[in-house]
Structures are given as structure tokens and as C-alpha cells.
Design an enzyme around this catalytic site. Sequence first.
Site, PDB file in Angstrom:
ATOM      1  CE1 TYR A 277      -3.613   2.605   0.659  1.00 22.03           C
ATOM      2  CE2 TYR A 277      -2.320   3.293   2.552  1.00 22.03           C
ATOM      3  CZ  TYR A 277      -3.365   3.515   1.678  1.00 22.03           C
ATOM      4  OH  TYR A 277      -4.162   4.630   1.813  1.00 22.03           O
TER       5      TYR A 277
ATOM      6  CG  ASP B 294       5.784   3.929   0.569  1.00 22.20           C
ATOM      7  OD1 ASP B 294       6.094   4.681   1.519  1.00 22.20           O
ATOM      8  OD2 ASP B 294       4.609   3.657   0.269  1.00 22.20           O
TER       9      ASP B 294
ATOM     10  CE  LYS C   9       1.301   4.814   8.281  1.00 23.81           C
ATOM     11  NZ  LYS C   9       1.255   4.039   7.073  1.00 23.81           N
TER      12      LYS C   9
END
Length: 425
Positions: free
Chosen positions: A142, A237, A265
Site C-alpha cells: 500500500y 516507500d 508516520k
Amino acid sequence: MTRNEELFSRAQKTIPGGVNSPVRAFRSVGGAPCFFASGSGARVRDADGKEYIDYVGSWGPLILGHADADTVRAVQEAAMKGLSFGAPTEAEIELAELLVRRVPSMEMVRLVSSGTEATMSAIRLARGFTGRDAIIKFEGCYHGHGDSLLVKAGSGLLTFGNPSSAGVPADLAQHTLVLDYNDAQGLRDAFAKHGKTIACVIVEPVAGNMNLIAPKPEFLAAMRELCTQHGSVLIFDEVMTGFRVGPGSAQGLYGITPDLSTFGKVVGGGMPLGAFGGRRDIMEKIAPLGPVYQAGTLSGNPLSVAAGLVTLKKVGAPGFYDALTAKTRTLVDGLAAAAKKRGVKFSAQSVGGMFGVYFAATPPTSYAEVMASDKEAFNRFFHAMLDAGFYLAPSAFEAGFVSAAHSDADIAATIAAADAIFAAG
Ligand SMILES: *Cc1c(COP(=O)(O)O)cnc(C)c1O
């Protein structure tokens, strides 16, 4: 009706599904989600006043635990000086300098407000830099909700993809090739067939959005080699893995140098912040230096930057990741040992401060394997742990997170609770 249930039914009247991000709705595990009222350290408290030891940590950002005192103070101090300027500040430079020092593959970096923005921008940049349209991603990874990334595999091997969400134009999805994670040969075949058209490969260097799947070293190595050979941009990523699996993120842990990296994050310490960066010659293609447009009203927001700076400074303390890694391993080893003792088909593994638990005999290495794990068994385990006061991710297909605020006693209590649940069958 519990207060959580009351709030959930009220929320559903004005917010689609009652939530502002779908996985929060507990659809996968069933039941009403916990509405959180407060958090401190490793613990959260819900609207009914029930306390939990939290292994979600806001889906990864809270590596220092909830309401870390230094982070809260830094945000308060920044807030007193102004919430946003839409103009550059000195603190942004400090954060950029810290990021490029910690992640040597990044010579330049730009701040954004979310992980999704970071990956969308990195992909546009890779396309603008190479003059190519096609991208490669891997099933189960994702990368946020950008149009080019909400794509599932096409009908045949090596055919381009179809949208996995309504609203994504098929014309756009057909530029995305979706391959199997950990399949180096599949990647070689794809480059042999489409190499000249591939702008970039984007990958979670440790997959954490299909539960945790560890990368095979040859998979990441083949990716690096193929991108170099074919002039494609390799994008790691690291929105989840960044400053979560080690001081140099996943690229430091596995010794692979990507061309671009994306962060989110942990870098925002719980505030909205993302970043993308990498090779200078690529980053110089971004506006205002170059022709690739990218911008943001709240990019580099002073409160987010303040939280990110404190967080990155604190995780930079000597031994921080050794301690976090050891603690996380104690948790997964303890859970696996308890399951084994009770004869439950279960396995677990960790990388740095992230972990996966699987109702499967061995940790999966692919999307197909993880999908074959026993989802019903996970859902029962999830609810039993929730009742016992342990908040795990509400889905069998998400990774878990340990923070520096989790004590040895918290870990031991978690293992003991799981043991009791396994024993009860
Ligand atoms: C969470 C995540 C994103 C998206 O970040 P948001 O801040 O939710 O937009 C992108 N990539 C990975 C690997 C993620 O884990």
C-alpha cells in the site's frame, strides 16, 4: 449500549461508515470500533473508560508512545509562535538536514503533509525525470490512495493493471504493472518485456500493509540492479519502515540504496507530516527548480516539523533501536512459544519495532501466502485480546507496532494474556 456503540451510531449519520479512514471501522473483525478519549505512553483509554495496551500506535507514528512529554512540549511551544505561515522557517531546514544526515541516499528532501502526498509526488517526479509513464508496484503493498496506486493485477502475467477502486480511470491504471512481492524472477521478466517504458518501481522494503512480509534479500537486490540497468527510478516507500525498523530505515538495514524515498508516520511524531527525497539530480526537477509541479499550503507546517524534530532526535539516542528491536522480538517470540505450547497454528516475526502475527504455521513470504492464513482465527484472537485490554490492529492484514514506552511488564502481560486465550482454544 456502550458509549463506543453510541458514538459509532452517531458518527455514521454524518461521517461515511462513521470513520475518517476505512480500516478504523472494524469491518474486518466486526463490532463497534473503540472511540479513543486519551492516550499516555503505551496505553490508550476509550470512550467507556476502558484502558488498553496499544500495539497500533496510530498505525506506526507513535514510536515514543502516546503524548510523549517532549513532543507535546515542542508542539505547544511551536503553536505559541504561530500555527502556519505559508513561508519558509528555520526549523524546516533543521529537519531536512537531519533527514539527509540519517538517510544517506537522500541528498535533498521536500516536506509534505501525509504519506500519500509523498508517494504521489515521488511517482510524478520519477515520471517527469524519466519521461516515461509506466510504473511497477507489488500486490499487497500500500502506498497511500493516489490514483496510479489503487490498481490490481491485470488478467494475464505481465499485463498492466485494472483499478482497484471506483473512480480511478482505467486509462491511468493501465500504466501500472502489478507484480508479486518477493518474486525476483517476475521482476526480471517484466523488465525484459517493458524495461524501456518503466519510469519507476515503488516498493515497501518491508511490507507492512498485508500484515508483515519480510523482503527476500535477492528481491531487493534484483530490483536495484534492474532499475539501474534500465534507467528506472527505484522508490523505497518507507512511510511505515522509516525510522521504525532501524536508525537508517529499511534501506540502512538491508544495505540497498534507492533513488528516491518516501517517509511519513514516524517522521511526524504523530502530527501530519510526510517527506520525499533522494538523488539531487532527480530532486532538482521539482518546481521551482524544474518542470515537475508539486506544492502544499501546509507543507512543512511548524507544529508538524517541531514534533518530527523531537521524535527524530530522541530515536537517534545510542541503543534506541537495539532496545526497541529486542523488546519487539521478546513479544513475538513469547507469543509464538505460547501458541506452540497450546498447539495453536500460529507464527510471528518482527523487524525492528514492527511485527506480524499470523494464524499460519510459518510466517508468509508472499501475498498469496498471507491471504491463505486463518482470518477467522485472527478475528477471534483480536476480540479476546481486546476484551483483555490489548489493542491490536483490527485486521489480519496489518502489521503491529511496539513503542519505546512499552515496558517489559507490558510485553510480559501481553504474552500471558495471549497464552490464556490460546489455552482456552
Ligand atoms: C501509511 C502508508 C502510506 C500512506 O500514508 P498516509 O499518511 O496514510 O497518507 C503510504 N505508504 C505506506 C508504506 C504506508 O504504510
